[in-house]
Design a protein around this motif. Structure first.
Motif, PDB file in Angstrom:
ATOM      1  N   ALA A  16       0.307  -6.837   2.097  1.00 21.65           N
ATOM      2  CA  ALA A  16       1.479  -5.984   2.313  1.00 21.65           C
ATOM      3  C   ALA A  16       1.018  -4.547   2.557  1.00 21.65           C
ATOM      4  O   ALA A  16       0.564  -3.870   1.642  1.00 21.65           O
ATOM      5  N   ASP A  17       1.134  -4.105   3.787  1.00 17.92           N
ATOM      6  CA  ASP A  17       0.756  -2.737   4.118  1.00 17.92           C
ATOM      7  C   ASP A  17       1.815  -1.730   3.693  1.00 17.92           C
ATOM      8  O   ASP A  17       1.482  -0.619   3.277  1.00 17.92           O
ATOM      9  N   ALA A  18       3.078  -2.111   3.814  1.00 18.54           N
ATOM     10  CA  ALA A  18       4.155  -1.158   3.532  1.00 18.54           C
ATOM     11  C   ALA A  18       5.415  -1.903   3.124  1.00 18.54           C
ATOM     12  O   ALA A  18       5.649  -3.035   3.547  1.00 18.54           O
ATOM     13  N   ALA A  19       6.211  -1.248   2.298  1.00 14.59           N
ATOM     14  CA  ALA A  19       7.540  -1.744   1.938  1.00 14.59           C
ATOM     15  C   ALA A  19       8.492  -0.559   1.922  1.00 14.59           C
ATOM     16  O   ALA A  19       8.134   0.520   1.450  1.00 14.59           O
ATOM     17  N   ASP A  34       0.816  -1.210   0.000  1.00 18.63           N
ATOM     18  CA  ASP A  34       0.000   0.000   0.000  1.00 18.63           C
ATOM     19  C   ASP A  34       0.853   1.265   0.000  1.00 18.63           C
ATOM     20  O   ASP A  34       0.501   2.263  -0.637  1.00 18.63           O
ATOM     21  N   THR A  35       1.956   1.240   0.729  1.00 21.51           N
ATOM     22  CA  THR A  35       2.845   2.404   0.790  1.00 21.51           C
ATOM     23  C   THR A  35       4.286   1.955   0.580  1.00 21.51           C
ATOM     24  O   THR A  35       4.640   0.795   0.841  1.00 21.51           O
ATOM     25  N   HIS A  36       5.116   2.888   0.107  1.00 27.57           N
ATOM     26  CA  HIS A  36       6.508   2.602  -0.199  1.00 27.57           C
ATOM     27  C   HIS A  36       7.389   3.701   0.382  1.00 27.57           C
ATOM     28  O   HIS A  36       6.989   4.869   0.429  1.00 27.57           O
ATOM     29  N   ALA A  47       9.368  -5.211   4.800  1.00 28.31           N
ATOM     30  CA  ALA A  47       7.960  -5.241   4.412  1.00 28.31           C
ATOM     31  C   ALA A  47       7.111  -5.529   5.640  1.00 28.31           C
ATOM     32  O   ALA A  47       7.483  -6.329   6.502  1.00 28.31           O
ATOM     33  N   GLU A  48       5.974  -4.846   5.713  1.00 24.45           N
ATOM     34  CA  GLU A  48       5.011  -5.025   6.802  1.00 24.45           C
ATOM     35  C   GLU A  48       3.808  -5.775   6.250  1.00 24.45           C
ATOM     36  O   GLU A  48       3.150  -5.302   5.315  1.00 24.45           O
TER      37      GLU A  48
END
Length: 283
Positions: free
Chosen positions: A249-252, A219-221, A272-273
């Protein structure tokens, strides 16, 4: 065809930071750079505490390392006392590089773990095929979250590095894909590694036929896209990936922690979250 047995692993990691929620998973992939005396100002002894700081700040539940020597792994868990690590050297035994897997012992339990080699004889330690000069391998496990009981299959690898090794990297991806296809569909998968090739490669295309690339799908990077920087802080290509299935995957992010012109490694680690879908209690 050789299929890996499925492992259910419990290993928990704790830091002086709040642990992640029970149904989340924070994963790091980190080529730590072997302890070479030829690295001069970037040799292990001068950057190891910055690596400890980087890990502590990111507080991953699980870390897949590449180029790790036993002395490095033991130092890191000596400083990060709620982590444990496992893995064999790429020639078997404790010598040479490991695909060392670190996990937070307060969060995760290792049910089973093992290794195989990326060669025509994957069960033979140290085996080499396909024309590249060093053994390449995978260290894997099945983990279980201590809080909640969710399980997932995890694998960590390091592909051949030379330009002419692209066919060998493709063969390595095929071997990993063959094994991942045997993992039950309801068991999430996480794959980390230094793949020594870019997302434009056949290896990436093969693996992302089954898995998603966290850098692309999250979702976010955050941080630069490229990861290898050769101790300069200026990366030129994205060769470190976190791939997955069965999770969200919420964030990387790419982590660029440095101090006084020094970096913890010649690669930026990536994080990664993930979280489990609310309905998923896969066992």
């Amino acid at each position: 065809m050789r299929l890996i047995p499925l492992l259910l692993a419990v290993a928990m990691l704790s830091l002086p930071l709040p642990p992640a929620a029970a149904q989340t998973l924070r994963v790091m992939s980190f080529n730590v750079r072997l302890p070479s005396p030829d690295d001069g100002a970037n040799r292990w002894e001068l950057r190891r505490d910055l690596m400890v700081r980087t890990i502590r700040e990111q507080a991953p539940d699980l870390i897949g390392t590449q180029e790790l020597y036993k002395l490095q792994g033991d130092y890191l868990v000596g400083q990060l006392t709620h982590y444990a690590w496992f893995g064999r050297g790429r020639r078997g035994g404790d010598g040479d590089e490991h695909m060392g897997v670190f996990y937070r012992t307060d969060r995760l339990k290792v049910v089973e773990s093992g290794d195989y080699w990326l060669s025509d004889t994957p069960d033979v330690p140290g085996s080499i095929s396909w024309g590249h000069p060093f053994p390449r391998m995978v260290t894997w496990a099945v983990f279980e979250l201590k809080a909640g009981g969710q399980r997932f299959y995890y694998a960590n690898t390091h592909f051949p590095y030379r330009d002419q090794d692209e066919p060998a990297r493709t063969r390595a991806a095929q071997e990993i894909l063959h094994r991942l296809e045997a993992v039950p569909a309801n068991l999430p998968i996480v794959l980390t590694g230094d793949f020594n090739t870019t997302p434009a490669s056949p290896a990436h295309a093969l693996l992302t036929g089954l898995l998603q690339d966290a850098r692309l799908a999250a979702d976010t990077h955050g941080g630069p896209e490229a990861t290898f920087h050769d101790f300069t802080g200026t990366p030129d290509r994205r060769i470190d990936w976190i791939l997955y299935r069965g999770l969200h995957a919420d964030a990387a992010r790419t982590v660029t922690t440095h101090q006084d012109g020094r970096y913890p490694s010649d690669h930026f680690p990536v994080v990664a979250e993930f979280r489990w879908p609310q309905h998923d209690r896969a066992h």
